[in-house]
Write an enzyme that holds these catalytic residues in place. Sequence first.
Site, PDB file in Angstrom:
ATOM      1  N   GLY A 131       0.896  -1.269   0.088  1.00  0.00           N
ATOM      2  CA  GLY A 131      -0.127   0.031  -0.048  1.00  0.00           C
ATOM      3  C   GLY A 131       0.891   1.264   0.166  1.00  0.00           C
ATOM      4  N   THR A 184       2.906   9.611  -3.600  1.00  0.00           N
ATOM      5  CA  THR A 184       3.035   8.422  -2.513  1.00  0.00           C
ATOM      6  C   THR A 184       4.152   8.844  -1.388  1.00  0.00           C
ATOM      7  OG1 THR A 184       4.890   7.639  -3.902  1.00  0.00           O
ATOM      8  CG2 THR A 184       2.729   6.909  -4.358  1.00  0.00           C
ATOM      9  N   GLN A 209       2.960   8.567   2.477  1.00  0.00           N
ATOM     10  CA  GLN A 209       3.566   7.715   3.632  1.00  0.00           C
ATOM     11  C   GLN A 209       3.909   8.749   4.632  1.00  0.00           C
ATOM     12  OE1 GLN A 209       5.720   4.274   3.484  1.00  0.00           O
ATOM     13  NE2 GLN A 209       6.596   4.579   1.428  1.00  0.00           N
ATOM     14  N   GLU A 242       9.520   4.835   7.288  1.00  0.00           N
ATOM     15  CA  GLU A 242       9.253   4.926   8.743  1.00  0.00           C
ATOM     16  C   GLU A 242       9.546   6.447   9.414  1.00  0.00           C
ATOM     17  OE1 GLU A 242      11.673   1.430   8.114  1.00  0.00           O
ATOM     18  OE2 GLU A 242      10.839   0.510  10.044  1.00  0.00           O
TER      19      GLU A 242
END
Lengths: 718, 328
Positions: free
Chosen positions: A450, A615, A619, A685
């Site tokens: 995803g 994208t 994120q 992250e």
Amino acid sequence: MRGAAPYAAEFAFDGMVYAALVFSTIAKGRIVAIDTSAAESAPGFVHVMSHYNAPRMKPMMPWASSEKAAGNDALPIMQDDRIRWNGQPIAVVLAETQEQADYAASLVRATCEAEPATTSFAQAKANGTETAMLGGQPVHIEIGDAEAALATAAVSVDATFHTPYQNHNAIEPHAVTVAWHGDELEVHDASQSVAHNAWSLATMLGIDEHQVHVTSPYVGGAFGGKFMGTHQVLAAAASRLAGRPVRLALSRAGVYRLVGGRALTEQRLAIGAARDGRFVALIHTGTSTHIPGSPHPELAQFVSYSSYATDTLKIDLQWAYLDMVANAAMRAPGEAVGSFALESAVDEVAVALGMDPIELRIRNEPATDPLSGLPFSSRNIVKAWRAGAKRFGWERRNPTPRAVREGDWLIGMGCGAGSHMYAREPGGSARLTLAGDGTVEVAIAAHDAGMGTATVQTQIIAEQLALRPEQIELRLADSALPGLVPGVGSSQTTTAAATTVAAKHEVVAELLKLVRGDSPLAGLTADDVTPRDGGLAKIDDPGRHESYASILTRAGRDELTIDASGGNPTESEQYSMYSYGAMFCEVRVNAITGETRVSRLLGSMDCGRVMNARTAAGQFRGGMIMAMGLALTEETLYDERTARIMNPSLAEYHIPVHADVPKIDVIWTGIPDPHAPLGARGIGELSMNGTAAAIANAIYNATGKRVRQLPITLDKLL
Amino acid sequence: MKPFTYARAGDVAEALRAGAAPGAKYIGGGTNLVDLMRETIEQPTALVDVTGLSSDIKRLRGGGLLIGAAVRNTELATHREVRTQSPVLSRAVVAGASGQIRNMATVGGNMLQRTRCAYFYDAGGSRCNKRNPGQGCDAIEGFNRTHAILGASSACVATHPSDMCVALAALDAVVHLDGPGGARKVPLTELHRLPGDHPEVETVLDRSELITAVELPPLPWARRSTYRKVRDRASYAFALVSVAAALDVRGGEVRNVRIALGGVAHKPWRAHEAETALIGGPATTRAFRAAAEAELMAAKPLHDNGFKIELATRTITAVLSELAGGTR
């Protein structure tokens, strides 16, 4: 949107049966008996597997114990009468429908003999802790005498921070559909590690790796929780036993019982500073919960390795062992909770000094990596701070706590720094097939859970080979494809980017060998040409161009296939490589009820080159929302009397809902890293880090209350 | 879940006949019952679907509304007269669950929701006197941050989860029942029981008795009413504390007031003590606070939920102040 994307629990086989699990309800002991008679007479019952009849299998192989190991523990699965955690699967019931399986499973009665278990953090610490290990090395670092420097520092902060257990909550619960064809096992998984899982299943089941085929074309979120798990093994074993294909979809509660999340941490964070703000001591020690054999250290202290220049440094992590499900990697493991403590403490130092917290951070910028002494490959966090502060309106912040109020709402601003280490796994490879019509198929054992991996990889390949995206067919997440790419979200892009760059060089070299004497490219070397308009062209004379299709056709070739590898990540040995984030938050805290509402969030990132703005922003926003959960709402209610998880549902485990999430602003420096493939360092992250501290620091600014225990629920602010 | 039969009732008589069968249960929207069946906490052998019965909201002669038990929560919350005459009810319903759940959930079913106590839900792994009478309660010494501070017992500290019922309690609503023994009416505040020694008995309903409607008596001054729900996130969470209140102030004096609390007891908690303290007195923040404190004098905190006493006190005070027109 047609809803046609096949997820793991949507593959179907003829004769397939459905699995339901029976879980232990004690933390430790042995199974004396399992009565399945009622279950066996339930409608639709097909089979039941327990340790009495499960096929003999090897135990789980934890991460890093070998190249393709990807488990969270080293435990046997349904091989003996031992109960090792509360929630351990003790039987698998198969039936003709999911409802029948669930009902039959509810009729299984296990008699267990409980043994004394360690179920509380206090007891685990009292039992004695062990120094955590990372890469075979104990996590204990001392540079100079940090305690002495702290004791004599002009200003010091010495505080203890607590972060709770947290669980994975991907929107798609873990699921697998399996079928045996003779000794070959077909597995449709929800996974971020298909190659690992094929190898792991083969090893545990005692067959050859090539006899297991794992695909995972679509994954509904992974976040580090969808590597090799127990459920795939149970499904494969039960299917073999019953002689029927099996679908095993974990219930939401099943995910909580089988898949761990963040470990609980207790962290001591002490900083000593000179009057000018320079750090003379940084101490980051603490204890994380753990089970023996778990590969995930929950190394909160990692964030203090290289964030700030300091005269002295002390790092130590202890493991306290509990009888519980092993923790898992969970988006920014260690760093997410460690950055909360570190960046809260930095804010406390700023308050103690009467200094702006951004200026304090900039004042402590290291020139080289404080631990390794290596130069930074590219570190522009100061630029990120300045740009972020300007855009956020930081100059409007009133540094006095509880000074800004609108009706019943106290308003505050805070900030925190985030970082995430660059990682490129060795061994990544890709197979690229250039067809006669000039289109390309690229096969790579990467995963898209995803994040937009497929979109971004297609875009990178298109850019590298000067093709249009629609001329590229990307194949992902299939263990039969080449390339061992670990599913680590943050490193995947960079790893795959390196292979793509390598592939481009090989394609150019191979094509030049095929060029005929009458080609406009005749006589040119690889250094002279570059991909352009679906073919190759001379760099300084683009008119000398021949399309890929033409080169192949005239050479009488149908296609050209190359296998490329990114090579070893030597850049990480030469440079200290991190991505950075300067995170800003504005909160409103209700003075009457203590309710906190995040009203603004900004992430100002320095992450190397951004491959795809949409994208990437997605994120970053996702990580910041997850960090909102970390800061404000998420906590696994783990009953310390029984080791039972009491809130295994989306109703009672509070992740942020839409109404909690404000508009989130994201900007980046856009400065490419000269030492990373394509200049990109990975981003998945990063925004998890620093955000929780920014929220906590904003709450302090709003209320004057410093909360060092997550989540910051309203009762802590009354 | 355990296999069961399913039938739709065409009228009340048919529902009562089917509902009298052993193991039968009525089902409205099923938004709570089906979850409980999945967890095997409820194991009906027959479901009688009563969503085809009264789904009207009728105006009563002399004012007031009669709300059919099968009215969906969304319909209730958006009903024009409910919104204008009893904003507290509309706001309470909208504060509950999610849009999708409110579209399914019925008024009757909402009243009969069962507690969200984690130990009640953990059928396999925890003790609960509500599930297994006499077994013991794991919540009293366990996680009880969300549990009751008023009216609890040594057998049970669970709370009632409904928002709607808190507003209905404040509005003097009357529940219409029908059953084998005939029709009867019960005030909403007497529908639910305190746990005492029998927390498994949650309402005064007889077995197979059916809720057919809820009546809102005329309360013209409830136009000035509101609902405040305090919870752990902005939406889709149960109340830690909620306050439903209506206030009639004239000349700085409290002429009339209704206050009910959610999230604090085994039933929607009508704050009679606070109401009595306020009527005829000044409409000041100080008086509101004193009344709230009077109501919470009886509160008994558990290990994790002591904060609810101060939170409820503050929230009652704030809500009444807001209704009084920002009195400070």
